[in-house]
Design an enzyme around this catalytic site. Structure first.
Site, PDB file in Angstrom:
ATOM      1  N   ASP A   1      15.650 -37.224 -51.338  1.00 49.88           N
ATOM      2  CA  ASP A   1      14.292 -36.775 -51.701  1.00 49.88           C
ATOM      3  C   ASP A   1      14.180 -35.358 -52.272  1.00 49.88           C
ATOM      4  O   ASP A   1      13.226 -34.624 -51.945  1.00 49.88           O
ATOM      5  CB  ASP A   1      13.355 -36.888 -50.483  1.00 49.88           C
ATOM      6  CG  ASP A   1      13.249 -38.312 -49.952  1.00 49.88           C
ATOM      7  OD1 ASP A   1      13.867 -39.219 -50.531  1.00 49.88           O
ATOM      8  OD2 ASP A   1      12.547 -38.509 -48.940  1.00 49.88           O
TER       9      ASP A   1
ATOM     10  N   LYS B   1      12.239 -45.299 -51.996  1.00 49.65           N
ATOM     11  CA  LYS B   1      12.026 -45.722 -50.610  1.00 49.65           C
ATOM     12  C   LYS B   1      10.587 -45.438 -50.168  1.00 49.65           C
ATOM     13  O   LYS B   1      10.094 -44.329 -50.347  1.00 49.65           O
ATOM     14  CB  LYS B   1      13.034 -45.009 -49.682  1.00 49.65           C
ATOM     15  CG  LYS B   1      12.897 -43.500 -49.619  1.00 49.65           C
ATOM     16  CD  LYS B   1      13.999 -42.943 -48.729  1.00 49.65           C
ATOM     17  CE  LYS B   1      13.863 -41.481 -48.409  1.00 49.65           C
ATOM     18  NZ  LYS B   1      12.638 -41.017 -47.797  1.00 49.65           N
TER      19      LYS B   1
ATOM     20  N   LYS C   1      10.408 -43.119 -44.450  1.00 55.16           N
ATOM     21  CA  LYS C   1      11.160 -41.877 -44.275  1.00 55.16           C
ATOM     22  C   LYS C   1      12.655 -42.185 -44.298  1.00 55.16           C
ATOM     23  O   LYS C   1      13.441 -41.449 -44.861  1.00 55.16           O
ATOM     24  CB  LYS C   1      10.747 -41.175 -42.967  1.00 55.16           C
ATOM     25  CG  LYS C   1       9.261 -40.844 -42.878  1.00 55.16           C
ATOM     26  CD  LYS C   1       8.784 -39.963 -44.025  1.00 55.16           C
ATOM     27  CE  LYS C   1       7.309 -39.612 -43.914  1.00 55.16           C
ATOM     28  NZ  LYS C   1       6.780 -39.005 -45.145  1.00 55.16           N
TER      29      LYS C   1
ATOM     30  N   VAL D   1      16.129 -33.195 -48.251  1.00 59.84           N
ATOM     31  CA  VAL D   1      15.006 -32.728 -47.436  1.00 59.84           C
ATOM     32  C   VAL D   1      14.165 -33.897 -46.923  1.00 59.84           C
ATOM     33  O   VAL D   1      14.166 -34.970 -47.509  1.00 59.84           O
ATOM     34  CB  VAL D   1      14.109 -31.786 -48.263  1.00 59.84           C
ATOM     35  CG1 VAL D   1      14.906 -30.564 -48.677  1.00 59.84           C
ATOM     36  CG2 VAL D   1      13.506 -32.457 -49.492  1.00 59.84           C
TER      37      VAL D   1
ATOM     38  N   CYS E   1      13.117 -37.076 -43.308  1.00 64.14           N
ATOM     39  CA  CYS E   1      13.810 -38.157 -44.028  1.00 64.14           C
ATOM     40  C   CYS E   1      15.325 -38.101 -43.887  1.00 64.14           C
ATOM     41  O   CYS E   1      15.988 -39.146 -43.879  1.00 64.14           O
ATOM     42  CB  CYS E   1      13.390 -38.138 -45.492  1.00 64.14           C
ATOM     43  SG  CYS E   1      11.657 -38.630 -45.671  1.00 64.14           S
TER      44      CYS E   1
ATOM     45  N   GLN F   1      26.297 -34.386 -27.668  1.00 61.25           N
ATOM     46  CA  GLN F   1      26.876 -35.526 -26.944  1.00 61.25           C
ATOM     47  C   GLN F   1      28.019 -36.171 -27.738  1.00 61.25           C
ATOM     48  O   GLN F   1      28.091 -37.396 -27.876  1.00 61.25           O
ATOM     49  CB  GLN F   1      25.792 -36.567 -26.641  1.00 61.25           C
ATOM     50  CG  GLN F   1      24.616 -35.982 -25.858  1.00 61.25           C
ATOM     51  CD  GLN F   1      23.519 -36.998 -25.631  1.00 61.25           C
ATOM     52  OE1 GLN F   1      23.648 -37.866 -24.767  1.00 61.25           O
ATOM     53  NE2 GLN F   1      22.462 -36.920 -26.406  1.00 61.25           N
TER      54      GLN F   1
HETATM   55  C1  C5J Z   1      10.789 -36.160 -46.412  1.00 62.42           C
HETATM   56  C2  C5J Z   1       8.552 -35.883 -45.610  1.00 62.42           C
HETATM   57  N1  C5J Z   1      11.470 -36.447 -47.514  1.00 62.42           N
HETATM   58  N2  C5J Z   1       8.839 -34.803 -44.909  1.00 62.42           N
HETATM   59  N3  C5J Z   1       9.473 -36.490 -46.394  1.00 62.42           N
HETATM   60  O1  C5J Z   1      11.326 -35.590 -45.485  1.00 62.42           O
HETATM   61  O2  C5J Z   1       7.426 -36.350 -45.596  1.00 62.42           O
END
Ligand code: C5J
Length: 225
Positions: free
Chosen positions: A29, A134, A137, A162, A167, A207
């Site tokens: 993203d 997509k 997320k 990001v 996501c 873990q």
């Molecule tokens: C992503 C969001 N890409 N934070 N989307 O993390 O809404």
């Protein structure tokens, strides 16, 4: 079946056992809507400058994979223009003045084909690279990503993009549950909230790498070269 680890990449919480013939990069993203003023991220009150800062590191990582002849897959969070894949539960949260699907300064927010939905030009996919659109997320939900990875014999995924705790972490968890070994590139991921990035990395690596590993862009590039 014999293990086919070919090398190790320095990582936390311990060295990542690289299978060089079975690894792909998934860049999550890196879209204008999350990184530029006027986009979805900014409309939620976030400092998008935090996202633009990682562009050089994401670019370095992508170029490292391209140079090594390894697959680079990009994802885009977006919805169909008729909003048929956007549940009201998602649309009705966020900023009521600029919801997903509304017309904003860069076109309709997070809608496929709109200017703001595009991947940042510095990180644009090149011919042959797969782009996954997509609606969720996580990048496995309602997409062909799982089938694509299976068809290519991918067993390990390096993650960048990001936001780290939304996501990226969601997709890492989906991948981990599907049996992929996941390595997060630390400087090539970011959150609008620095403390959330730190917490996400701690959750992922705790873990005994319960979700996966974290390593530096330099060490990953060195490992796959
Ligand atoms: C992503 C969001 N890409 N934070 N989307 O993390 O809404």
């Amino acid at each position: 079946m014999p293990e086919k680890h070919t090398a190790e990449i320095k990582a936390e919480p311990f060295a990542f056992p690289l299978k060089r013939d079975a690894i792909a990069l998934v860049v999550i993203d890196m879209q204008r809507d999350f990184a530029e003023p006027g986009g979805f991220g900014a409309s939620l009150g976030n400092d998008v400058g935090r996202i633009t800062k990682i562009i050089p590191d994401v670019k370095r990582l992508i170029e490292g994979f391209r140079m090594a002849g390894l697959p680079v897959i990009h994802t885009m969070e977006c919805h169909r223009p008729d909003l048929s894949d956007l549940p009201p539960a998602k649309r009705n949260r966020g900023n009521p003045a600029l919801k997903i699907g509304d017309a904003g300064p860069m076109g309709r927010v997070l809608i496929a084909g709109e200017a703001g939905t595009a991947i940042l030009s510095e990180l644009a996919p090149i011919d042959g690279e797969i782009v996954i659109e997509k609606p969720g997320k996580g990048a496995f939900y309602a997409t062909p990503l799982g089938d694509i990875l299976k068809a290519r014999g991918i067993e390990q995924i390096v993650f960048a993009g990001v936001t780290t705790e939304v996501c990226v972490q969601t997709t890492m968890r989906e991948a981990n549950d599907r049996g992929y070994e996941c390595l997060l590139a630390e400087e090539a991921t970011e959150s609008y909230f620095p403390e959330f990035k730190t917490a996400a990395i701690a959750m992922i690596t705790a873990q005994g790498a319960i979700v996966g590993w974290v390593g530096s862009v330099d060490d990953i590039i060195k490992g796959i070269a």
